[in-house]
Design a protein around this motif. Structure first.
Motif, PDB file in Angstrom:
ATOM      1  N   VAL A  25     -25.771 -24.269  47.308  1.00  0.00           N
ATOM      2  CA  VAL A  25     -26.654 -23.465  48.192  1.00  0.00           C
ATOM      3  C   VAL A  25     -25.626 -23.063  49.549  1.00  0.00           C
ATOM      4  O   VAL A  25     -25.708 -22.193  50.015  1.00  0.00           O
ATOM      5  N   ALA A  28     -23.139 -20.769  48.863  1.00  0.00           N
ATOM      6  CA  ALA A  28     -23.593 -19.200  48.708  1.00  0.00           C
ATOM      7  C   ALA A  28     -23.842 -18.735  50.101  1.00  0.00           C
ATOM      8  O   ALA A  28     -23.650 -17.582  50.340  1.00  0.00           O
ATOM      9  N   ALA A  99     -22.461 -15.076  45.120  1.00  0.00           N
ATOM     10  CA  ALA A  99     -23.431 -15.433  45.787  1.00  0.00           C
ATOM     11  C   ALA A  99     -24.204 -15.949  44.689  1.00  0.00           C
ATOM     12  O   ALA A  99     -25.036 -16.852  44.585  1.00  0.00           O
ATOM     13  N   TRP A 103     -25.724 -19.476  43.284  1.00  0.00           N
ATOM     14  CA  TRP A 103     -27.150 -19.804  43.223  1.00  0.00           C
ATOM     15  C   TRP A 103     -27.698 -20.114  42.077  1.00  0.00           C
ATOM     16  O   TRP A 103     -28.611 -21.110  41.813  1.00  0.00           O
ATOM     17  N   ALA A 106     -26.846 -23.703  41.594  1.00  0.00           N
ATOM     18  CA  ALA A 106     -27.672 -24.259  42.396  1.00  0.00           C
ATOM     19  C   ALA A 106     -28.627 -24.736  41.733  1.00  0.00           C
ATOM     20  O   ALA A 106     -29.277 -25.795  41.751  1.00  0.00           O
ATOM     21  N   TRP A 429     -37.074 -28.110  46.377  1.00  0.00           N
ATOM     22  CA  TRP A 429     -35.934 -28.281  47.159  1.00  0.00           C
ATOM     23  C   TRP A 429     -36.320 -29.497  48.309  1.00  0.00           C
ATOM     24  O   TRP A 429     -35.111 -30.193  48.565  1.00  0.00           O
TER      25      TRP A 429
END
Length: 443
Positions: A25, A28, A99, A103, A106, A429
């Motif tokens: 993350v 990114a 990016a 992601w 992630a 998260w």
């Protein structure tokens, strides 16, 4: 219930997966910040705008007719295509691709951090003596003819079971009558080779008489069999439970006195499946009736969930134990013996509501994801309402009450079975960050 619990090595793996997710993350964000002068802000804002436009297109496609439906389909497909063209023509595609890739990494690492360490989920039971007079009801029409294709009748009879073939004209009352007659004749096990709807009805009889129940996944989707860890690819393998099996105790749902093993649906889906043409033309039927059902003046449901009011829902789904993620069509339940109903309520009145769900997921005000012991549902002005129970279209008296009979169903399963794939819960998260920051002293 599960085959193993995360120990020290599992905690260590989870911690490192969580750290990898956080790093991905951060990477990114760094990629986008570095590219601010070269379009990082454009990538973020255009991506969010594309998601909103695509969600609007989905809403117009299902909730409108005529020109707006065609425009919705165009937006649904055109938004992601337009983003791709924008990124390529402006030279931002490398940054955008990096990016997005970070992601995706992630998300993958985050799910790995939350997923249990064991690879398969297998409910372990207790060894019981083999049944002496098992009876299995088989529906030759289920699953496109799986009973005949896999030779289930011959296989079951070789293992000592008596097989009762259901006729296409047999309704629920006749199926229940056959099951009750089998019990009266001395059956010490009841089984079903068919879909989840038939499974549930006979399971109710088995639970009523405290008899073991055998699931042979000969239907189309067989969600119940999947969550039991059975092999849905070859239903004949489930018959091994007759001679080499064990018993697990699971919950059995109850809706107005009728058993269910998976879900009870109210509102939009329940009304769509009531249509006689739905079985032969699912997509066409849904698109034909959805605009009326999703209109602002369309039908609404009020539910009481453990005493708390959940008002004015367009669709409501109650499940026998909660699904890991709010997606009962492709998801699965981690356990079947928790003694809790899963509740998913949806109210989307506009394209803005659809966009809100697309952006915020289960955090959206348009989506309610709950658990409960009891759910009471009312809707409309009449004394009855359409309901879909394990995919079967029914009409039940209101209020419709859903509860659970905790660990009342004895399911006989093969000792050797593949188990259900372990599915990580929705990405949390905050939980991932806690795992990432956890030190060795907390293991």
């Amino acid at each position: 219930m599960a085959a193993g619990v995360n120990g020290g090595s599992g905690d260590t793996r989870s911690r490192w997966w969580a750290r990898a997710a956080v790093l991905a993350v951060v990477a990114a964000v760094v990629v986008l910040l570095v590219a601010v002068g070269g379009g990082g802000v454009v990538i973020v804002l255009s991506g969010l705008a594309g998601l909103v436009v695509s969600a609007t297109g989905v809403w117009w496609t299902v909730a409108r007719r005529g020109t707006l439906r065609w425009l919705g389909a165009l937006l649904m497909v055109g938004a992601p295509v337009g983003l791709l063209v924008l990124y390529v023509r402006s030279g931002l595609w490398v940054t955008a691709l990096a990016a997005v890739a970070l992601w995706v990494v992630a998300l993958g690492c985050g799910r790995a951090a939350l997923r249990p360490s064991h690879r398969r989920h297998v409910m372990r039971g207790e060894t019981r003596r083999a049944p002496r007079r098992p009876v299995i009801l088989m529906n030759p029409a289920s699953g496109g003819g799986k009973v005949e294709r896999f030779g289930l009748v011959e296989h079951a009879e070789r293992l000592g079971a008596r097989v009762i073939l259901l006729e296409p004209c047999d309704d629920d009352t006749q199926v229940l009558g056959l099951a009750r007659q089998a019990v009266s004749d001395g059956a010490d096990l009841l089984g079903v080779a068919g879909g989840d709807g038939t499974q549930a009805q006979v399971a109710g009889i088995a639970a009523e008489h405290d008899l073991p129940f055998l699931v042979v996944p000969a239907g189309t989707r067989n969600h119940f069999a999947m969550d039991l860890g059975l092999d849905r690819g070859d239903p004949s393998l489930s018959l091994a439970a007759l001679t080499h099996g064990e018993e697990v105790r699971v919950d059995l749902g109850d809706v107005n006195g009728r058993a269910f093993v998976n879900t009870v649906s109210f509102g939009v889906y329940a009304q769509v499946v009531q249509r006689p043409e739905y079985r032969d033309a699912k997509a066409e039927t849904a698109l034909d009736v959805m605009p009326d059902l999703l209109h602002e003046s369309g039908p609404r449901l009020d539910a009481t969930v453990d005493g708390a009011l959940l008002p004015s829902q367009q669709a409501l789904l109650v499940s026998n134990n909660p699904y890991i993620r709010p997606d009962p069509f492709t998801g699965r339940r981690a356990r079947l013996d928790k003694g809790e109903l899963g509740v998913i309520g949806v109210r989307v009145d506009s394209a803005a509501g659809a966009a809100d769900i697309a952006l915020r997921g289960s955090m959206s005000d348009s989506l309610n994801v709950l658990t409960a012991r009891r759910v009471d549902v009312v809707g409309g002005d009449g004394d009855t309402m359409p309901v879909a129970v394990d995919g079967e279209a029914l009409t039940l008296a209101t209020p419709v009450t859903c509860t659970l009979r905790h660990r009342t169903l004895r399911v006989r399963v093969p000792r050797d079975r593949p188990g259900a794939p372990v599915v990580a819960p929705a990405v949390d998260w905050r939980r991932i960050l806690e795992l990432a920051l956890r030190g060795r002293s907390h293991d």
